[in-house]
Design an enzyme around this catalytic site. Sequence first.
Site, mmCIF file in Angstrom:
data_model
loop_
_atom_site.group_PDB
_atom_site.id
_atom_site.type_symbol
_atom_site.label_atom_id
_atom_site.label_comp_id
_atom_site.label_asym_id
_atom_site.label_seq_id
_atom_site.Cartn_x
_atom_site.Cartn_y
_atom_site.Cartn_z
ATOM 1 N N CYS A 113 0.713 -1.282 0.095
ATOM 2 C CA CYS A 113 0.131 0.186 -0.130
ATOM 3 C C CYS A 113 0.816 1.344 0.036
ATOM 4 C CB CYS A 113 -1.040 -0.028 1.376
ATOM 5 S SG CYS A 113 -1.902 1.559 1.463
ATOM 6 N N PHE A 251 -11.598 -2.848 -15.656
ATOM 7 C CA PHE A 251 -12.173 -3.880 -16.074
ATOM 8 C C PHE A 251 -12.116 -4.260 -17.506
ATOM 9 C CE2 PHE A 251 -14.817 -2.129 -12.623
ATOM 10 C CZ PHE A 251 -14.578 -2.975 -11.773
ATOM 11 N N CYS A 252 -10.642 -4.259 -18.017
ATOM 12 C CA CYS A 252 -10.404 -4.517 -19.407
ATOM 13 C C CYS A 252 -10.112 -6.227 -19.585
ATOM 14 C CB CYS A 252 -9.207 -3.886 -19.806
ATOM 15 S SG CYS A 252 -8.856 -2.257 -19.753
ATOM 16 N N ARG A 253 -11.395 -6.695 -20.232
ATOM 17 C CA ARG A 253 -11.344 -8.266 -20.269
ATOM 18 C C ARG A 253 -12.838 -8.362 -21.178
ATOM 19 N NH1 ARG A 253 -13.255 -9.264 -14.029
ATOM 20 N NH2 ARG A 253 -11.649 -8.053 -13.536
ATOM 21 N N ASN A 254 -12.535 -9.615 -21.923
ATOM 22 C CA ASN A 254 -13.758 -10.213 -22.397
ATOM 23 C C ASN A 254 -14.216 -9.212 -23.429
ATOM 24 O OD1 ASN A 254 -13.396 -12.456 -21.156
ATOM 25 N ND2 ASN A 254 -14.645 -11.836 -19.476
ATOM 26 N N GLY A 255 -13.549 -8.320 -24.242
ATOM 27 C CA GLY A 255 -13.879 -7.392 -25.195
ATOM 28 C C GLY A 255 -14.788 -6.230 -24.627
ATOM 29 N N ARG A 256 -14.632 -6.036 -23.439
ATOM 30 C CA ARG A 256 -15.139 -4.843 -22.752
ATOM 31 C C ARG A 256 -14.107 -4.109 -21.750
ATOM 32 N NH1 ARG A 256 -20.799 -6.427 -19.692
ATOM 33 N NH2 ARG A 256 -20.672 -4.051 -19.959
#
Length: 278
Positions: A113, A251-256
Site C-alpha cells: 500500500c 475492467f479490461c476483459r472479454n472485449g469490454r
Amino acid sequence: MEYHSHTVVTERKVTLLEQGQASDLTDYVANEVRVALVYNGISHTVMLASPENLEEFAIGFTLSERIVSHVNEIKGVDLEFTPEGVLIQVEITQRCFMALKQLRRNMAGRTGCGLCGVAQLEEAVKPVIRVDSDARFNIDHLQFALEQVKDNQHHFKLTGATHAAMGLDLEGQIIAAYEDIGRHIALDKLIGGCSMRHAKRPVAVLLTSRASFEMVQKAASANIQILFAMSAVTSLALELAEKSNITLIGFCRNGRATLYTHGYRLLGLNRASLAKAI
C-alpha cells in the site's frame, strides 16, 4: 521444501483435497523475499518482492517515488543476496540524497500500500504531476494486447500468485512485461526496465491488477499517459488520474472495458459517446 532466495518459484509436495478425496501431487509456490533499499549507505525501506529483476525494481522505485527526477541521477545499483533477503545499495547524486533525507518519512514494512508507514497523513499527498498529452491508442488493439497476457505471465501460470505490468506499443503488442507478488512492484520493475539501456518506451501500460491510487501516482511520475487495468479502479485513483491528465481504463476483459478519464487519447470509438469522459 528447498528454497533459494534467487529463485522465483519453489516446487513443493502438497495434498489436494477435493470432493472428500486426498491426493498427493507436486505444486509450485511463488517465492517472497525481503528486499531492503539503501540509498547512499542509509536504509530507506524494506519491502516484500519476487526475487528477480531487482535492479529494474530499484531504478523504477527510485523514479516513481520521485527520489530522483531522471535515471541519470542514479549512479549505481548493487545487489547482495543474503540468507535474510536481498540488500540493494542504490547510489544517487548528493543533491537527491539531501532531498531524500529531508522527507523524514518512515516507510519501514511497506508491502502493498502506498500509504502504509507514512508518519503524517498530509505527507501521503505528493504534488500532482500532469503527464504529456501526445499519446494516442486505437482501442481496437486492446483486445490484441489482452490475448497476449497469458503468454507473458510465466510465474502466474505456475503459482497463480503474481501480478504483471506490461508495456504496449501502438499496435497493442506487449514489448515489455514484468511479474511480481506485489502489483506496485511489478509496475516499478516495468518503469525501471523501460528506463534502462535506452529501452523502447511503451505507449500504454496494461496491469493485471486493480488500479489503485499508488499505481496512478507511479504512472504519473513515469509520464505514463494511458493506463489499462484488468480489474477495478479505486476512487482516489480516478481522482488522481483526472488531475494528472492520465487516460484510465478499468475492467479490461472479454472485449469490454470501462473508461474513466481523458478519453480523447483513444482512437476507434464513437466520439459522441466519449463526451462526458473527455
